[in-house]
Design a protein around this motif. Structure first.
Motif, PDB file in Angstrom:
ATOM      1  N   GLY A 302      -6.840  11.626  -1.099  1.00 33.76           N
ATOM      2  CA  GLY A 302      -8.080  10.988  -0.666  1.00 33.76           C
ATOM      3  C   GLY A 302      -9.221  11.944  -0.439  1.00 33.76           C
ATOM      4  O   GLY A 302     -10.147  11.654   0.335  1.00 33.76           O
ATOM      5  N   ARG A 330      -3.488  13.144   4.608  1.00 30.57           N
ATOM      6  CA  ARG A 330      -4.658  12.342   4.239  1.00 30.57           C
ATOM      7  C   ARG A 330      -5.910  13.143   4.579  1.00 30.57           C
ATOM      8  O   ARG A 330      -5.991  13.719   5.664  1.00 30.57           O
ATOM      9  N   ASN A 344     -18.939  10.189  -2.356  1.00 27.48           N
ATOM     10  CA  ASN A 344     -17.733   9.533  -2.889  1.00 27.48           C
ATOM     11  C   ASN A 344     -16.515   9.697  -1.974  1.00 27.48           C
ATOM     12  O   ASN A 344     -15.416  10.023  -2.428  1.00 27.48           O
ATOM     13  N   GLN A 345     -16.742   9.462  -0.683  1.00 27.87           N
ATOM     14  CA  GLN A 345     -15.632   9.490   0.269  1.00 27.87           C
ATOM     15  C   GLN A 345     -14.666   8.342  -0.044  1.00 27.87           C
ATOM     16  O   GLN A 345     -15.082   7.246  -0.414  1.00 27.87           O
ATOM     17  N   VAL A 346     -13.379   8.602   0.120  1.00 24.62           N
ATOM     18  CA  VAL A 346     -12.334   7.612  -0.157  1.00 24.62           C
ATOM     19  C   VAL A 346     -12.053   6.823   1.121  1.00 24.62           C
ATOM     20  O   VAL A 346     -12.006   7.397   2.219  1.00 24.62           O
ATOM     21  N   SER A 347     -11.847   5.530   0.992  1.00 20.98           N
ATOM     22  CA  SER A 347     -11.616   4.686   2.167  1.00 20.98           C
ATOM     23  C   SER A 347     -10.298   5.038   2.857  1.00 20.98           C
ATOM     24  O   SER A 347      -9.369   5.544   2.226  1.00 20.98           O
ATOM     25  N   SER A 348     -10.230   4.736   4.141  1.00 18.58           N
ATOM     26  CA  SER A 348      -9.008   4.996   4.916  1.00 18.58           C
ATOM     27  C   SER A 348      -7.821   4.234   4.345  1.00 18.58           C
ATOM     28  O   SER A 348      -6.700   4.755   4.282  1.00 18.58           O
ATOM     29  N   ALA A 349      -8.069   2.987   3.935  1.00 18.39           N
ATOM     30  CA  ALA A 349      -6.985   2.162   3.378  1.00 18.39           C
ATOM     31  C   ALA A 349      -6.433   2.781   2.099  1.00 18.39           C
ATOM     32  O   ALA A 349      -5.209   2.803   1.882  1.00 18.39           O
ATOM     33  N   GLU A 350      -7.318   3.308   1.251  1.00 17.59           N
ATOM     34  CA  GLU A 350      -6.877   3.922   0.001  1.00 17.59           C
ATOM     35  C   GLU A 350      -6.126   5.227   0.270  1.00 17.59           C
ATOM     36  O   GLU A 350      -5.125   5.525  -0.389  1.00 17.59           O
ATOM     37  N   LYS A 351      -6.597   5.982   1.237  1.00 14.89           N
ATOM     38  CA  LYS A 351      -5.897   7.228   1.600  1.00 14.89           C
ATOM     39  C   LYS A 351      -4.487   6.927   2.099  1.00 14.89           C
ATOM     40  O   LYS A 351      -3.524   7.627   1.754  1.00 14.89           O
ATOM     41  N   GLU A 352      -4.371   5.895   2.922  1.00 17.01           N
ATOM     42  CA  GLU A 352      -3.055   5.496   3.432  1.00 17.01           C
ATOM     43  C   GLU A 352      -2.141   5.080   2.294  1.00 17.01           C
ATOM     44  O   GLU A 352      -0.959   5.461   2.248  1.00 17.01           O
TER      45      GLU A 352
END
Length: 434
Positions: A302, A330, A344-352
């Motif tokens: 992420g 993460r 382009n930060q990745v969402s917390s849900a996607e990182k999880e």
């Protein structure tokens, strides 16, 4: 007076806490567990992630809740980077960064007299010399950590550690050997070479000495049975370096070779100075010499800009390398680093989601690596009673957690030959061959 210690983070922190604890103990202080009532609490912090900062604050609250009138010392990376933030935390009496740790006793003595908060954080990046914090024993009864350097100048875009630890300063070879001799005489058989970036050891010294020289000289000490390295940077693993490294008989066939991503695009954004192809070549060369070698690594999922395709490349790459163990993190945006406000930060849900996928892959790779050793003999340092009733456990040279049936003839702290019977994801079971 009673004093308690709490350590967060890396092996370097563990080493430093042990050294400071020994200093207090020599002066007559009684060391107690952190959850017990004490007159003084020393909290050695970590600031690698925001979670680390939160755990540090929680430890401070725990100490004050246990003993409201106690003196609380907060030291290490968290106050070094964010001294004003730590100063605002209720209950903190003495604040020390990542320098002048040997003065903590003086600060405690001064506080007992003056009852005034002490802020002792040196924020200069450059350091003049290595700060000696010697130890003669370790909380782990069987394995000793040897700190050989301080500081990092890699400046990876996600990492706050160079700002917390400063420039590279190396410990003298004679000091390292003196400490290993002392610990070996006290019964330690395995030595873990650690530091903030051990790959950079010697670059600041006037005389020419490298990490390889350290390993070779430690190997000459008769009572030393095994030498293990903490994390290595791929950029140091040139072919000549590898050829010299693999000749060292006491060196464990286990290399923690930091990767962080299997995507060249992401590696560049991270300011990592190698490509996946260069990493692949390192692994192939080492495997050509050590057929039982274990590669372990760290992966960040992420990272800003990491697309689905980048993540898939990482998954395929770790499968190709065949790591025996992967530490999955993460991405945690850390204030003060370049990656903190990258686009382009990745969402917390996607990182999880990506974290769980990679952890599943890592478990399968661990099982596959362990399975290769069924029916084979490995050397295991017995370290402790296992949580599995009726077993001792320890680690092989290539870092396989190994369980053996408990008998009276087995001694903790000794190295035995073990024939592996059955492999699992997290460990293997075997029998000692006497």
């Amino acid at each position: 007076m009673k004093i308690a210690f709490y350590t967060l983070g890396c092996k370097v922190n563990q080493y430093e806490t042990q050294a400071i604890a020994e200093t207090f103990e020599r002066l007559g202080y009684e060391i107690v567990d952190f959850d017990q009532e004490a007159d003084i609490y020393v909290i050695n912090t970590c600031t690698v992630t925001n979670v680390s900062d939160r755990k540090s604050r929680q430890a401070i609250k725990r100490a004050k809740k246990t003993s409201p009138n106690s003196i609380v010392v907060v030291m290490g990376c968290y106050p070094q980077v964010y001294p004003q933030e730590v100063q605002k935390i209720e209950g903190v009496d003495i604040i020390v960064g990542t320098r002048d740790r040997e003065k903590i006793v003086e600060y405690v003595t001064e506080y007992l007299k003056q009852k005034k908060k002490i802020l002792a954080v040196n924020d200069e990046y450059k350091r003049d010399s290595f700060e000696e914090l010697k130890i003669s024993s370790f909380n782990e009864r069987t394995r000793a950590f040897i700190k050989i350097e301080e500081g990092c100048e890699q400046f990876c875009s996600y990492c706050i550690i160079p700002y917390a630890r400063g420039s590279v300063v190396s410990r003298s070879l004679s000091s390292i050997l003196d400490e290993v001799e002392r610990l070996a005489s006290n019964g330690y058989k395995e030595f873990v070479i650690t530091g903030i970036n051990i790959s950079a050891y010697g670059k600041d010294l006037d005389y020419k000495v490298t990490l390889l020289d350290v390993i070779e000289e430690i190997s000459k000490i008769e009572k030393v049975r095994r030498i293990r390295l903490s994390s290595l940077e791929p950029i140091v693993m040139k072919e000549d370096f590898i050829k010299r490294l693999v000749r060292m008989e006491k060196l464990c066939h286990h290399l923690h070779l930091s990767l962080q991503s299997g995507s060249d695009k992401i590696l560049k954004l991270m300011n990592r100075h190698y490509t996946t192809e260069e990493y692949r070549q390192i692994v192939e060369i080492v495997k050509g010499y050590w057929d039982d070698v274990a590669f372990t690594t760290d992966i960040i999922v992420g990272f800003p800009g990491e697309s689905d395709e980048d993540f898939e490349r990482t998954v395929e790459f770790v499968k190709e390398i065949g790591f025996s163990r992967i530490h999955v993190f993460r991405f945690s945006p850390k204030k003060g680093t370049k990656a903190y406000d990258m686009p382009n930060q990745v969402s917390s849900a996607e990182k999880e989601k990506r974290s769980e996928i990679l952890k599943s892959v890592a478990r399968k790779l661990s099982f596959g690596f362990h399975k290769k050793f069924e029916g084979k003999i490995v050397d295991v340092l017995i370290e402790e009673n296992s949580s599995f009733v009726g077993y001792f456990e320890g680690y092989s040279g290539n870092y396989i957690r190994t369980l053996v049936p408990k008998t009276e003839s087995i001694k903790v702290g000794e190295i035995y030959k073990v024939k592996v019977k059955e492999a699992f994801e997290q460990y293997v079971i075997g029998d000692i061959i006497f």
